[in-house]
Design a protein around this motif. Structure first.
Motif, PDB file in Angstrom:
ATOM      1  N   UNK A   1       0.806  -1.225   0.000  1.00 44.67           N
ATOM      2  CA  UNK A   1       0.000   0.000   0.000  1.00 44.67           C
ATOM      3  C   UNK A   1       0.834   1.267   0.000  1.00 44.67           C
ATOM      4  N   UNK A   2       1.688   1.463   1.011  1.00 46.01           N
ATOM      5  CA  UNK A   2       2.478   2.702   1.047  1.00 46.01           C
ATOM      6  C   UNK A   2       3.377   2.844  -0.175  1.00 46.01           C
ATOM      7  N   UNK A   3       3.905   1.731  -0.672  1.00 41.79           N
ATOM      8  CA  UNK A   3       4.789   1.810  -1.834  1.00 41.79           C
ATOM      9  C   UNK A   3       4.002   2.305  -3.041  1.00 41.79           C
ATOM     10  N   UNK A   4       2.813   1.719  -3.228  1.00 44.28           N
ATOM     11  CA  UNK A   4       1.984   2.136  -4.362  1.00 44.28           C
ATOM     12  C   UNK A   4       1.633   3.623  -4.222  1.00 44.28           C
ATOM     13  N   UNK A   5       1.271   4.031  -2.993  1.00 48.21           N
ATOM     14  CA  UNK A   5       0.942   5.430  -2.755  1.00 48.21           C
ATOM     15  C   UNK A   5       2.106   6.348  -3.107  1.00 48.21           C
ATOM     16  N   UNK A   6       3.299   5.988  -2.630  1.00 48.06           N
ATOM     17  CA  UNK A   6       4.490   6.803  -2.888  1.00 48.06           C
ATOM     18  C   UNK A   6       4.809   6.859  -4.372  1.00 48.06           C
ATOM     19  N   UNK A   7       4.697   5.707  -5.028  1.00 48.90           N
ATOM     20  CA  UNK A   7       5.000   5.667  -6.462  1.00 48.90           C
ATOM     21  C   UNK A   7       3.997   6.511  -7.235  1.00 48.90           C
ATOM     22  N   UNK A   8       2.732   6.460  -6.767  1.00 47.97           N
ATOM     23  CA  UNK A   8       1.701   7.260  -7.425  1.00 47.97           C
ATOM     24  C   UNK A   8       2.073   8.736  -7.338  1.00 47.97           C
ATOM     25  N   UNK A   9       2.469   9.177  -6.134  1.00 51.51           N
ATOM     26  CA  UNK A   9       2.870  10.579  -5.959  1.00 51.51           C
ATOM     27  C   UNK A   9       4.111  10.893  -6.785  1.00 51.51           C
ATOM     28  N   UNK A  10       5.079   9.988  -6.727  1.00 56.82           N
ATOM     29  CA  UNK A  10       6.349  10.270  -7.402  1.00 56.82           C
ATOM     30  C   UNK A  10       6.162  10.268  -8.912  1.00 56.82           C
TER      31      UNK A  10
ATOM     32  N   UNK B   1       9.982   4.415 -13.901  1.00 57.32           N
ATOM     33  CA  UNK B   1       9.869   2.954 -13.997  1.00 57.32           C
ATOM     34  C   UNK B   1      11.000   2.265 -13.274  1.00 57.32           C
ATOM     35  N   UNK B   2      12.188   2.883 -13.386  1.00 56.68           N
ATOM     36  CA  UNK B   2      13.327   2.287 -12.682  1.00 56.68           C
ATOM     37  C   UNK B   2      13.053   2.313 -11.181  1.00 56.68           C
ATOM     38  N   UNK B   3      12.579   3.469 -10.704  1.00 51.32           N
ATOM     39  CA  UNK B   3      12.254   3.626  -9.278  1.00 51.32           C
ATOM     40  C   UNK B   3      11.175   2.620  -8.871  1.00 51.32           C
ATOM     41  N   UNK B   4      10.139   2.537  -9.711  1.00 47.79           N
ATOM     42  CA  UNK B   4       9.014   1.655  -9.401  1.00 47.79           C
ATOM     43  C   UNK B   4       9.466   0.203  -9.341  1.00 47.79           C
TER      44      UNK B   4
ATOM     45  N   UNK C   1       9.050  -1.552  -6.072  1.00 39.97           N
ATOM     46  CA  UNK C   1       8.095  -2.653  -6.204  1.00 39.97           C
ATOM     47  C   UNK C   1       8.776  -3.981  -5.919  1.00 39.97           C
ATOM     48  N   UNK C   2       9.982  -4.129  -6.412  1.00 42.76           N
ATOM     49  CA  UNK C   2      10.719  -5.376  -6.183  1.00 42.76           C
ATOM     50  C   UNK C   2      10.987  -5.587  -4.702  1.00 42.76           C
TER      51      UNK C   2
ATOM     52  N   UNK D   1       9.467  -4.140  -2.193  1.00 41.45           N
ATOM     53  CA  UNK D   1       8.186  -4.329  -1.502  1.00 41.45           C
ATOM     54  C   UNK D   1       7.648  -5.725  -1.727  1.00 41.45           C
ATOM     55  N   UNK D   2       7.763  -6.183  -2.956  1.00 43.19           N
ATOM     56  CA  UNK D   2       7.275  -7.525  -3.281  1.00 43.19           C
ATOM     57  C   UNK D   2       8.008  -8.574  -2.471  1.00 43.19           C
ATOM     58  N   UNK D   3       9.326  -8.409  -2.381  1.00 42.62           N
ATOM     59  CA  UNK D   3      10.118  -9.378  -1.620  1.00 42.62           C
ATOM     60  C   UNK D   3       9.702  -9.350  -0.153  1.00 42.62           C
ATOM     61  N   UNK D   4       9.540  -8.100   0.386  1.00 44.16           N
ATOM     62  CA  UNK D   4       9.151  -7.969   1.793  1.00 44.16           C
ATOM     63  C   UNK D   4       7.783  -8.606   2.024  1.00 44.16           C
ATOM     64  N   UNK D   5       6.837  -8.305   1.118  1.00 45.79           N
ATOM     65  CA  UNK D   5       5.484  -8.852   1.283  1.00 45.79           C
ATOM     66  C   UNK D   5       5.511 -10.368   1.168  1.00 45.79           C
ATOM     67  N   UNK D   6       6.286 -10.856   0.193  1.00 42.77           N
ATOM     68  CA  UNK D   6       6.360 -12.309   0.003  1.00 42.77           C
ATOM     69  C   UNK D   6       6.949 -12.973   1.242  1.00 42.77           C
ATOM     70  N   UNK D   7       7.998 -12.316   1.806  1.00 46.69           N
ATOM     71  CA  UNK D   7       8.630 -12.882   2.995  1.00 46.69           C
ATOM     72  C   UNK D   7       7.626 -12.925   4.148  1.00 46.69           C
ATOM     73  N   UNK D   8       6.870 -11.823   4.286  1.00 42.64           N
ATOM     74  CA  UNK D   8       5.874 -11.761   5.358  1.00 42.64           C
ATOM     75  C   UNK D   8       4.812 -12.836   5.188  1.00 42.64           C
ATOM     76  N   UNK D   9       4.320 -12.937   3.950  1.00 43.96           N
ATOM     77  CA  UNK D   9       3.278 -13.928   3.689  1.00 43.96           C
ATOM     78  C   UNK D   9       3.831 -15.330   3.935  1.00 43.96           C
ATOM     79  N   UNK D  10       5.065 -15.546   3.461  1.00 45.58           N
ATOM     80  CA  UNK D  10       5.671 -16.861   3.656  1.00 45.58           C
ATOM     81  C   UNK D  10       5.783 -17.176   5.143  1.00 45.58           C
ATOM     82  N   UNK D  11       6.190 -16.150   5.917  1.00 40.92           N
ATOM     83  CA  UNK D  11       6.325 -16.338   7.358  1.00 40.92           C
ATOM     84  C   UNK D  11       4.978 -16.681   7.979  1.00 40.92           C
ATOM     85  N   UNK D  12       3.949 -15.925   7.579  1.00 42.23           N
ATOM     86  CA  UNK D  12       2.609 -16.161   8.122  1.00 42.23           C
ATOM     87  C   UNK D  12       2.138 -17.568   7.761  1.00 42.23           C
ATOM     88  N   UNK D  13       2.329 -17.902   6.486  1.00 38.62           N
ATOM     89  CA  UNK D  13       1.880 -19.231   6.045  1.00 38.62           C
ATOM     90  C   UNK D  13       2.657 -20.316   6.775  1.00 38.62           C
TER      91      UNK D  13
END
Ligand code: G
Ligand code: G
Ligand code: MN
Length: 527
Positions: A20-29, A241-244, A248-249, A251-263
Motif C-alpha cells: 500500500x504505502x509503496x503504491x501510494x508513494x509511487x503514485x505521488x512520485x 519505472x526504474x524507481x518503481x 516494487x521489487x 516491496x514484493x520481496x518484503x510482502x512475500x517474505x511476510x506472507x511466507x512467514x505467516x503461512x
C-alpha cells in the motif's frame, strides 16, 4: 476453517501493509517525475530560444548598421562595408543588398548585371520588421541557409545569410538524449534549424502532447520564431519505472517474505492441529498416573491421570505443547473421552485387584460449554465394575468463572453422577471465596507455586496455612501439588494439609508401575 480465513486475512493485511504505502508513494512520485521532466523540456526550449534571439538580435543590429552606412547603393565603398560587417559578425556568412527584387551586391562583390533572386528574397519587409526563412542549398553538398532580411528603403532590402548549424550547436547534449528532438521554426511552422519532424507544428507556448510525444514550445516576442523541444511521453517516466521496479521489487520481496512467514507459522500450527486429529485416530496417546498420598499415613489414596502423546517421529510430546491447542480447537473433547475410556479400564482392573484409589481426570473450559462431557462420563464410567465413587474431575478456576451459569450446571450434573470434584491449581486464578462457597466441591488442590515457596522465606509461603485452613473450614479435602521435599511434607503435615502429590512421592507412572506403587503404599486393612 476459521483458521484459514484468519491466515488469508493476515496475508492480505501483510500485502496491503507493505504494498500500500509503496503504491501510494509511487503514485505521488509519478506525478512529480512527469512535472520535473516537463519543466526540464521547457527549460531547454527557453535556452534554445534565448540563443536564437541573440543570433537574430546581433544579425539585425549588423543589418541596420549596414543599411545606415550604405544608403542602399552598391558602390565600391559599400561593398567594403558589407565585407567588414560580414567578417566582424560571429554569425553572418554573407550580406546582400536587394533592390527591386534583384541582388545588386553582396559580401563578394557587385553583381553585373544585378541578379534575379528567389521570390522570397525579393519581398521587402515592412519597416521595423524582419523576415526570416530557410533557403534551400544552392548546390549539391551545401547546407540550407537561414536568411534574415530587413528593409532599408521602400524598394531596398538588406539580407544576411546564416549557417543553420550554429543555432543548436551548444545544445548537442540535449539532442544526444535518446528520443529528444530540438527545432527552431518560423512563426508559421517552417524550418529554421534542427529536427525536421516538428515542421508545421501549430501549438501554443508551454507544454502540449501530440500523439506519443510531449512538446515544449517557447515563442520569441522579438522575432517570428519559436523553439520547440520534443520528447516521447515514455521519456518523462523512464526514470520512474526504474524507481518503481526497485521499490516494487523490494516491496514484493518484503510482502512475500511476510506472507511466507505467516503461512509457515500458520501451517505449523495447522499441521499440529491436523497431527493431533491423526494422533487420536491412530491411538498415539497413553496415560500416566501421578499418585496422591495421605500425608499423615503415606498411603496412596489416588492418582491424577495425565495424558501423554507418543509422536511417531518426535517421540513423547510435552502436554503443555498440545493441551492448549487441543483446548483451543475443541480436540480436548475427543482426547478426554479417550482418556476416560482408558481410566475406566484401569479403574476396573484396580477394583478387581482390590486397589482402593480414586483417579482424577482434568477437564478444560471447553467441557463446560455443554453437557456432552456429562453424557460421555455417564456412558463410560456407568458400566459394570466401575464406580463413580472413584472418579474425580479436576476443574481449574478459569473453567468456571465468567460463564458461571452453564458451567455450574455441568458441575452439578457431574457430581449428581456420584463423581468427586476438585478445584485444580488453586491460587493461580481468581481464588474467590464467593464461588468456593457457591460450588459444591470435594477437593482443593493447592498450586505447586505455593508449595515451592515453603521454607524459602517467600511472602507467599504463609499462604499455604491460610488456604489449608480455609479448605478445612469449607469442609474440603486439601491436596498439595508438586511436593518435592521432605521439608515440605513436614510443613504441610504440621499445618493440617491432608494430601499431597509430587515428585517426592512419585513421578507420573505408567499404569503397571502405578498399580505397584499403590499396592506398596496401600491402606493396611484391619486384620
Ligand atoms: O504432567 P504434566 O507435564 O503432564 O502436565 C501438563 C499440564 O497438562 C498439566 O496442567 C495437566 O493438568 C495438563 N493435562 C495433562 N493431561 C491432561 C488431560 O487429559 N486433560 C487436560 N485438560 N489437561 C491435562
Ligand atoms: O495442573 P496439574 O496439576 O494438572 O499439573 C500437573 C503437572 O505438574 C504435571 O505436568 C506433572 O508432571 C507436574 N508435577 C507434578 N508433581 C510435580 C513435582 O513435584 N515437581 C514438578 N516440577 N512438577 C510436578
Ligand atoms: Mn490437575
Amino acid at each position: 476453517m476459521r483458521r484459514h480465513i484468519i491466515i488469508v486475512l493476515a496475508g492480505v493485511t501483510a500485502v496491503v501493509a507493505v504494498i500500500g504505502p509503496i503504491v501510494g508513494l509511487l503514485f505521488l512520485s509519478f506525478g512529480e517525475m512527469v512535472r520535473a521532466h516537463e519543466l526540464q523540456l521547457v527549460a531547454h526550449a527557453r535556452s534554445v530560444l534565448q540563443r536564437t534571439d541573440e543570433i537574430f538580435g546581433s544579425t539585425e543590429r549588423t543589418l541596420r548598421e549596414v543599411a545606415d552606412a550604405t544608403g542602399g547603393l552598391c558602390e565600391a565603398e559599400d561593398v567594403k562595408i558589407l565585407q567588414r560587417a560580414t567578417f566582424r559578425s560571429l554569425h553572418i556568412r554573407e550580406i546582400a543588398l536587394i533592390v527591386d527584387g534583384r541582388l545588386v551586391c553582396n559580401t563578394w562583390g557587385v553583381a553585373e548585371p544585378p541578379q534575379a533572386v528567389e521570390r522570397r528574397d525579393a519581398v521587402v519587409p515592412p519597416p521595423n520588421q524582419i523576415v526570416i526563412y530557410q533557403r534551400a542549398p544552392d548546390g549539391g553538398d551545401d547546407l540550407p541557409t537561414i536568411v534574415v532580411q530587413a528593409r532599408v528603403f521602400d524598394r531596398i532590402a538588406v539580407n544576411a545569410q546564416l549557417n543553420p548549424l550554429q543555432f543548436l550547436e551548444p545544445f548537442r547534449y540535449v539532442r544526444d538524449i535518446e528520443g529528444v528532438g530540438l527545432s527552431i521554426l518560423t512563426r508559421d511552422g517552417l524550418m529554421i534549424a534542427g529536427d525536421a519532424s516538428l515542421v508545421g507544428l501549430r501549438v501554443g507556448s508551454g507544454i502540449s502532447r501530440i500523439g506519443r510525444d510531449v512538446i515544449a514550445v517557447e515563442r520569441s516576442w522579438r522575432y517570428p520564431a519559436l523553439a520547440a523541444v520534443k520528447a516521447p511521453v515514455a521519456w518523462l517516466t523512464r526514470a520512474w519505472w526504474r524507481e518503481a521496479l526497485v521499490a516494487g521489487g523490494a516491496g514484493g520481496v518484503a510482502a512475500a517474505a511476510l506472507v511466507a512467514l505467516i503461512v509457515f507459522l500458520a501451517r505449523r500450527s495447522l499441521s499440529l492441529d491436523a497431527e493431533l486429529r491423526l494422533a487420536i485416530r491412530r491411538g498415539e496417546f497413553f496415560v500416566q498416573y501421578l499418585p496422591s498420598v495421605d500425608l499423615a499415613s503415606g498411603v496412596c489414596v489416588g492418582a491424577e491421570a495425565l495424558i501423554r502423546w507418543r509422536h511417531r517421529e518426535k517421540g513423547v510430546v510435552r502436554p503443555d505443547l498440545f493441551i492448549p491447542l487441543a483446548e483451543e480447537t475443541g480436540l480436548i473433547e475427543p482426547m478426554t473421552e479417550w482418556l476416560m475410556r482408558h481410566v475406566a479400564d484401569d479403574l476396573r482392573a484396580f477394583e478387581r485387584e482390590g486397589i482402593d484409589v480414586y483417579v482424577g481426570v482434568n477437564l478444560a473450559p471447553w467441557h463446560f460449554r455443554d453437557h456432552r462431557v456429562v453424557d460421555a462420563a455417564r456412558e463410560i464410567f456407568g458400566g459394570a465394575g466401575c464406580s463413580f465413587e472413584r472418579v474425580m474431575f479436576e476443574i481449574t478456576e478459569r473453567s468456571v468463572v465468567g460463564d458461571r451459569g452453564p458451567a455450574h450446571e455441568v458441575m452439578v450434573a457431574l457430581r449428581a453422577l456420584g463423581a468427586k470434584l476438585a478445584l485444580d491449581d488453586f491460587g493461580t486464578g481468581y481464588s474467590s471465596l464467593g464461588y468456593l462457597r457457591s460450588f459444591t466441591l470435594d477437593y482443593l488442590k493447592i498450586d505447586k507455586s505455593f508449595i515451592d515457596a515453603i521454607g524459602k522465606g517467600a511472602a507467599t509461603s504463609g499462604l499455604v496455612d491460610v488456604i489449608v485452613d480455609m479448605g478445612r473450614k469449607l469442609e474440603l479435602k486439601v491436596v498439595a501439588e508438586g511436593v518435592e521435599t521432605a521439608e515440605q511434607v513436614e510443613y504441610l503435615r504440621a499445618c493440617g494439609c491432608g494430601y499431597g502429590q509430587g515428585w517426592h512421592f512419585a513421578k507420573p507412572l505408567d499404569p503397571a508401575a502405578f498399580r505397584e506403587f499403590a499396592r506398596i503404599h496401600a491402606r493396611r486393612r484391619a486384620a
